[in-house]
Design an enzyme around this catalytic site. Structure first.
Site, mmCIF file in Angstrom:
data_model
loop_
_atom_site.group_PDB
_atom_site.id
_atom_site.type_symbol
_atom_site.label_atom_id
_atom_site.label_comp_id
_atom_site.label_asym_id
_atom_site.label_seq_id
_atom_site.Cartn_x
_atom_site.Cartn_y
_atom_site.Cartn_z
ATOM 1 N N ARG A 268 0.862 -1.182 0.000
ATOM 2 C CA ARG A 268 0.000 0.000 0.000
ATOM 3 C C ARG A 268 0.900 1.233 0.000
ATOM 4 N NH1 ARG A 268 0.375 1.692 5.287
ATOM 5 N NH2 ARG A 268 0.533 0.072 6.881
ATOM 6 N N HIS A 272 -1.972 3.302 6.488
ATOM 7 C CA HIS A 272 -2.898 2.200 6.766
ATOM 8 C C HIS A 272 -4.339 2.686 6.641
ATOM 9 C CE1 HIS A 272 -4.447 -1.458 8.535
ATOM 10 N NE2 HIS A 272 -5.133 -0.748 9.404
ATOM 11 N N TYR A 282 7.591 3.987 10.165
ATOM 12 C CA TYR A 282 7.977 2.579 10.203
ATOM 13 C C TYR A 282 8.407 2.025 8.848
ATOM 14 C CZ TYR A 282 3.020 2.241 8.831
ATOM 15 O OH TYR A 282 1.807 2.413 8.202
#
Length: 369
Positions: A268, A272, A282
């Site tokens: 993606r 999120h 991250y």
């Protein structure tokens, strides 16, 4: 039984299962066919239609992010980068098939028949967004991680018992594959040889937790072995590979060969969800650049252009049509009467409990003023 291997050797052999999993790829990053034997039988028109859906959905994602930032949408999980995984798998289905999506899988619902304005209303939490047209074989997007896996086993068994020539297909992410429901659902479907397809879109991070920290298994696909069903790992940025794997899984299910687990290796590009996630915390820029080079739309565009099936003009037309459809759908969503507290009360139970009766009376009075 064997007496030719030690206990340690037998255990080590079992651990090697993951090492033997190969990734199905048909189309490489340059749009070249690298596995002619696995090439699905799709007409030129079907190839163009699949590309149209992918481009259209990328526009939908861009506009949905913009609408979310304007406060005109509620919950939204970006989809850019996962178009091949989502739409090529759905392209292998028929209208009779039942889909049970996760919250990132709204595009599949739309292409299965959900009016776009209802998808927008679902994002806003409006009950009309969950009122599906007659004949739309789908459940609402599941918010509880992995819960749709167990539901899919039940739907698939129901289809089998009713003699339907259809399958139940569900989607989850790599995080969903770490849930207990994941194993329970697949085990149940396998035990009853139900016509189910479980697609795990391995986009590398369950929100912010990398796959390597979720499971010691080398692949998610190999988890099919534990419940005795077929499993395959697919290049999730390759629409032809995703279509071929899903088409074969559907054929196997309808032939009575049971469920299949499909792991699509995808990514993606966005966060999120739009609810405050920051992927830069991250993920490295190097990782993002690596996956952007594998963009499923760019890859498929190169393939179609080499075949003389796609032009810049055709893509521009699809983009403009998508923008217009989105504009009309958000207008319809805006025109839908606002949801009231009494709507929530009325839609909670078929027969209201005594306390809901009391609350309904209170809010009916308030709303009538």
């Amino acid at each position: 039984m064997t007496n030719k291997q030690t206990v340690s050797e037998l255990m080590d052999h079992m651990l090697q299962v993951g090492n033997s999993v190969e990734t199905l790829q048909i189309l490489n990053e340059e749009g070249e066919i690298v596995n002619e034997a696995a090439m699905p039988e799709l007409t030129d028109e079907q190839l163009k239609e699949l590309m149209t859906r992918m481009v259209w959905t990328r526009v939908l994602d861009q506009r949905s992010i913009s609408l979310n930032r304007q406060g005109r949408l509620g919950f939204y999980a970006p989809t850019a980068g996962q178009e091949a995984s989502q739409l090529a798998s759905h392209f292998a289905l028929e209208n009779e098939d039942f889909i049970l999506p996760g919250y990132r899988d709204v595009p599949q619902l739309i292409w299965h028949g959900l009016p776009l304005y209802k998808a927008f209303l679902w994002s806003r939490g409006h009950f009309v967004g969950s009122q599906y047209p007659e004949g739309l074989n789908a459940m609402m997007p599941q918010i509880i991680i992995g819960a749709q896996i167990v539901q899919t086993a039940g739907v698939a068994l129901g289809l089998k018992l009713r003699g339907k020539n259809a399958v139940a297909l569900t989607y989850t992410g790599d995080g969903g594959a770490s849930q207990g429901d994941f194993y329970e659902g697949m085990n149940f479907a396998g035990a009853y040889n139900a016509p189910a397809i479980f697609i795990v879109q391995n986009n590398r991070y369950a929100i912010s937790t990398p796959v390597s920290k979720q499971s010691k298994a080398r692949t998610i696909a190999q988890k099919a072995v534990a419940v005795g069903i077929a499993g395959i790992q697919v290049d999730g940025m390759d629409p032809l590979a995703v279509y071929a794997a899903t088409s074969e899984a559907r054929k196997r299910a309808l032939n009575g060969d049971g469920p299949t687990l499909i792991e699509t290796l995808t990514f993606r590009y966005g966060p999120h969800t739009m609810a405050g996630d920051d992927p830069t915390r991250y993920r490295t820029k190097e990782t993002e650049n690596e996956w952007e080079a594998k963009d499923p739309i760019v890859r498929f565009r190169k393939f179609l252009e080499k075949k003389g099936l796609w032009t810049e003009e055709e893509e521009t037309k699809v983009i403009e049509e998508a923008k217009e459809a989105i504009k009309e759908a958000i207008k319809l969503a805006d025109q839908t009467p606002k949801q009231k507290v009494t709507d929530l009360i009325e839609n909670t139970f078929e027969t209201k409990t005594f306390n809901l009766e009391e609350q309904a009376a209170i809010y009916n009075e308030k709303e009538s003023k």
